[in-house]
Design an enzyme around this catalytic site. Structure first.
Site, PDB file in Angstrom:
ATOM      1  CB  CYS A  38      -0.893  -0.011   1.247  1.00 24.52           C
ATOM      2  SG  CYS A  38      -1.977   1.432   1.380  1.00 24.52           S
ATOM      3  CB  SER A  40      -0.317   4.150   3.978  1.00 21.02           C
ATOM      4  OG  SER A  40      -1.549   4.576   3.482  1.00 21.02           O
ATOM      5  CG  HIS A  43       2.425   8.493   1.996  1.00 21.60           C
ATOM      6  ND1 HIS A  43       2.756   9.199   0.880  1.00 21.60           N
ATOM      7  CD2 HIS A  43       1.097   8.236   1.871  1.00 21.60           C
ATOM      8  CE1 HIS A  43       1.686   9.362   0.106  1.00 21.60           C
ATOM      9  NE2 HIS A  43       0.659   8.773   0.692  1.00 21.60           N
ATOM     10  CG  HIS A  59      -1.066  -0.416   6.556  1.00 21.23           C
ATOM     11  ND1 HIS A  59      -0.051  -0.047   5.719  1.00 21.23           N
ATOM     12  CD2 HIS A  59      -2.214  -0.097   5.925  1.00 21.23           C
ATOM     13  CE1 HIS A  59      -0.562   0.478   4.619  1.00 21.23           C
ATOM     14  NE2 HIS A  59      -1.883   0.451   4.716  1.00 21.23           N
ATOM     15  CB  CYS A 164      -5.341  -1.509   3.956  1.00 20.16           C
ATOM     16  SG  CYS A 164      -5.195   0.249   3.541  1.00 20.16           S
TER      17      CYS A 164
HETATM   18  N1  COD Z   1      -3.807  13.187 -10.096  1.00 17.22           N
HETATM   19  C1  COD Z   1      -4.470  12.008 -10.135  1.00 17.22           C
HETATM   20  N2  COD Z   1      -3.919  10.831  -9.773  1.00 17.22           N
HETATM   21  C2  COD Z   1      -2.650  10.840  -9.349  1.00 17.22           C
HETATM   22  C3  COD Z   1      -1.892  12.016  -9.297  1.00 17.22           C
HETATM   23  C4  COD Z   1      -2.517  13.244  -9.694  1.00 17.22           C
HETATM   24  N3  COD Z   1      -1.870  14.396  -9.662  1.00 17.22           N
HETATM   25  N4  COD Z   1      -0.643  11.702  -8.857  1.00 17.22           N
HETATM   26  C5  COD Z   1      -0.648  10.365  -8.660  1.00 17.22           C
HETATM   27  N5  COD Z   1      -1.857   9.821  -8.947  1.00 17.22           N
HETATM   28  C6  COD Z   1      -2.293   8.444  -8.907  1.00 17.22           C
HETATM   29  C7  COD Z   1      -1.216   7.415  -9.179  1.00 17.22           C
HETATM   30  O1  COD Z   1      -0.966   7.246 -10.561  1.00 17.22           O
HETATM   31  C8  COD Z   1      -1.859   6.165  -8.565  1.00 17.22           C
HETATM   32  O2  COD Z   1      -2.635   5.458  -9.485  1.00 17.22           O
HETATM   33  C9  COD Z   1      -2.756   6.715  -7.480  1.00 17.22           C
HETATM   34  O3  COD Z   1      -2.733   8.137  -7.595  1.00 17.22           O
HETATM   35  C10 COD Z   1      -2.291   6.287  -6.082  1.00 17.22           C
HETATM   36  O4  COD Z   1      -2.429   4.911  -6.007  1.00 17.22           O
HETATM   37  P1  COD Z   1      -1.490   3.912  -5.166  1.00 17.22           P
HETATM   38  O5  COD Z   1      -1.919   2.512  -5.494  1.00 17.22           O
HETATM   39  O6  COD Z   1      -0.086   4.279  -5.376  1.00 17.22           O
HETATM   40  O7  COD Z   1      -1.883   4.284  -3.694  1.00 17.22           O
HETATM   41  P2  COD Z   1      -2.922   3.565  -2.710  1.00 17.22           P
HETATM   42  O8  COD Z   1      -4.233   3.478  -3.407  1.00 17.22           O
HETATM   43  O9  COD Z   1      -2.283   2.338  -2.170  1.00 17.22           O
HETATM   44  O10 COD Z   1      -3.001   4.604  -1.484  1.00 17.22           O
HETATM   45  C11 COD Z   1      -3.574   5.821  -1.641  1.00 17.22           C
HETATM   46  C12 COD Z   1      -3.793   6.507  -0.272  1.00 17.22           C
HETATM   47  C13 COD Z   1      -4.427   7.819  -0.560  1.00 17.22           C
HETATM   48  C14 COD Z   1      -4.702   5.683   0.607  1.00 17.22           C
HETATM   49  C15 COD Z   1      -2.445   6.674   0.461  1.00 17.22           C
HETATM   50  O11 COD Z   1      -1.516   7.267  -0.366  1.00 17.22           O
HETATM   51  C16 COD Z   1      -2.602   7.551   1.713  1.00 17.22           C
HETATM   52  O12 COD Z   1      -2.523   8.752   1.684  1.00 17.22           O
HETATM   53  N6  COD Z   1      -2.811   6.930   2.822  1.00 17.22           N
HETATM   54  C17 COD Z   1      -2.996   7.605   4.069  1.00 17.22           C
HETATM   55  C18 COD Z   1      -4.414   7.583   4.456  1.00 17.22           C
HETATM   56  C19 COD Z   1      -4.831   6.354   5.181  1.00 17.22           C
HETATM   57  O13 COD Z   1      -5.967   6.184   5.489  1.00 17.22           O
HETATM   58  N7  COD Z   1      -3.886   5.494   5.479  1.00 17.22           N
HETATM   59  C20 COD Z   1      -4.155   4.320   6.168  1.00 17.22           C
HETATM   60  C21 COD Z   1      -4.050   3.095   5.341  1.00 17.22           C
HETATM   61  S1  COD Z   1      -4.071   3.264   3.631  1.00 17.22           S
HETATM   62 ZN    ZN Z   2      -3.126   1.019   3.291  1.00 19.63          ZN
END
Ligand code: COD
Ligand code: ZN
Length: 364
Positions: A38, A40, A43, A59, A164
């Site tokens: 994931c 997160s 980050h 997680h 998650c």
């Molecule tokens: N505009 C649109 N899409 C974008 C941009 C942009 N400017 N930049 C990047 N992206 C896209 C990427 O291409 C990608 O497809 C997507 O955003 C992110 O996807 P992943 O697979 O890399 O990320 P996820 O889905 O695993 O996680 C996203 C979260 C928002 C959940 C994560 O980054 C986060 O902030 N987590 C903290 C919040 C939370 O609740 N955490 C607890 C467990 S997740």
């Molecule tokens: Zn997660």
């Protein structure tokens, strides 16, 4: 046991042998069956989200109970469990008012178990537990309230994803936004979590579901999960495109599922008058979005956050299990790659490289 340890932000995870102490009262010792890759965790690895280090990250996990500490009644050795990264105390204001995803006891003990100690260490050096799960390891000790039992034949990777991305995404759509049938929805960021917002919107019978992502591969993938339209912000202004697709109004619901001030602003501007903006992503510390408060008032927008899909893990994860078993949400299709624990740094390179779908560690 083997675990992937983060010692310093910006450095690769070190896969090495560390010690895991037995569970104390109210804790459960689990053999990890699957762990999802994931964003997160990334980050934290990049230093965009602060965490006590060294730490075992991970997680989004599932596993089998090996043994239990004193007083544990919810699970027994041999049980298969989904791990929740927000175990609950059951006593704080939020647990008592049906919002266990906001448990105070959990949030005030970051990086440790509830008693503020760790079971993880290397010699005398304490190693922290990310989200009280720390599943980038062969085994973990977790709070009993972080274990959600599933049937013994329920697959580990699918169980991990319910831990998650499925609950965070589907929950944001159904429990937080409570999307109404026929409404228009824009999802900004279509990774593991965003795809689940999309399928949550489909489950709620949304009319139009607009997927927004900078990666064309993710946009194609999003169409399989229920998106009806796609927008690539590198090719055109996403706010203008969403307005155009919604008869000039803006979307009834917009979801920010990446984690940046810029995408929060896009979500804010792309919601219609009276619309709802749900922020799921955590932007890097200090990356504050400029929100025009006049627009908030005069356009009666609702700006809200959603953590863990605003779900109550112990009662709502079994709902996700049922939705999956009834074919109403797709988890199999989300899992596009599997890895061994010692390939974890590659797995995170793949996520940052824009790999579609979810990677899952299945061999420890
Ligand atoms: N505009 C649109 N899409 C974008 C941009 C942009 N400017 N930049 C990047 N992206 C896209 C990427 O291409 C990608 O497809 C997507 O955003 C992110 O996807 P992943 O697979 O890399 O990320 P996820 O889905 O695993 O996680 C996203 C979260 C928002 C959940 C994560 O980054 C986060 O902030 N987590 C903290 C919040 C939370 O609740 N955490 C607890 C467990 S997740
Ligand atoms: Zn997660």
């Amino acid at each position: 046991m083997k675990a992937a340890v983060l010692y310093e932000p910006g450095q690769p995870l070190v896969v090495e042998d560390i010690e895991l102490d037995p569970p104390k009262a109210g804790e459960v010792h689990v053999k990890i069956g699957a762990a999802g890759i994931c964003r997160s965790d990334l980050h934290v690895m990049k230093g965009e989200a602060a965490h006590l280090l060294p730490a075992v990250l991970g997680h989004e996990g599932s596993g089998t109970v090996l043994d239990v500490g004193q007083g544990v009644t919810r699970v027994k050795p041999g049980d298969r469990v989904i791990l929740s990264f927000v175990p609950y105390c059951g006593h704080c204001h939020f647990c008592l008012t049906n919002r266990a995803n906001l448990c105070d006891q959990h949030m005030s003990t970051p990086g440790t178990l509830f008693d503020k100690t760790t079971r993880l260490h290397k010699g005398n050096r304490r190693i922290h537990h990310y989200g009280k799960v720390a599943c980038f390891a062969q085994e973990a000790v977790v709070p009993e309230t972080g274990c959600i039992p599933v049937a013994s034949d329920f697959p580990f990777p699918q169980a991990a994803l319910i831990g998650c991305c499925v609950t965070t995404g589907v929950g944001a759509a159904i429990y937080n936004a409570k999307i109404t049938p026929g409404s228009t929805v824009a999802v900004i960021g279509c990774g593991g979590v965003g795809l689940n917002v999309i399928q949550g919107a489909r489950l709620q019978n949304a009319g139009k579901i607009i997927a927004v992502d900078v990666n064309e591969g993710k946009l194609e993938f999003a169409m399989r999960f229920g998106a009806t339209h796609t927008v690539n912000p590198t090719l055109r202004d996403p706010v203008a495109a969403i307005k155009e697709l919604t008869g000039g109004l803006g979307a009834d619901y917009t979801f920010e599922v990446f984690g940046s001030s810029q995408t929060v602003q896009t979500a804010y501007l792309a919601a219609r008058k009276g619309g709802t903006i749900v922020v799921v992503g955590l932007a890097p510390t200090g990356d504050n979005a400029a929100i025009d408060p006049v627009m908030l008032v005069r356009q009666e927008k609702t700006l809200k956050g959603s953590y863990y899909g605003s779900a109550r893990p112990v009662v709502d994860m079994p709902v996700m299990v049922q939705l999956y078993q009834a074919g109403k949400i797709d988890i199999d299709g989300l899992i596009t790659r599997t890895y061994r624990l010692d390939q974890i740094n590659q797995a995170y390179k793949d996520i940052d490289g824009g790999d579609v779908g979810r990677g899952v560690i299945t061999q420890f």
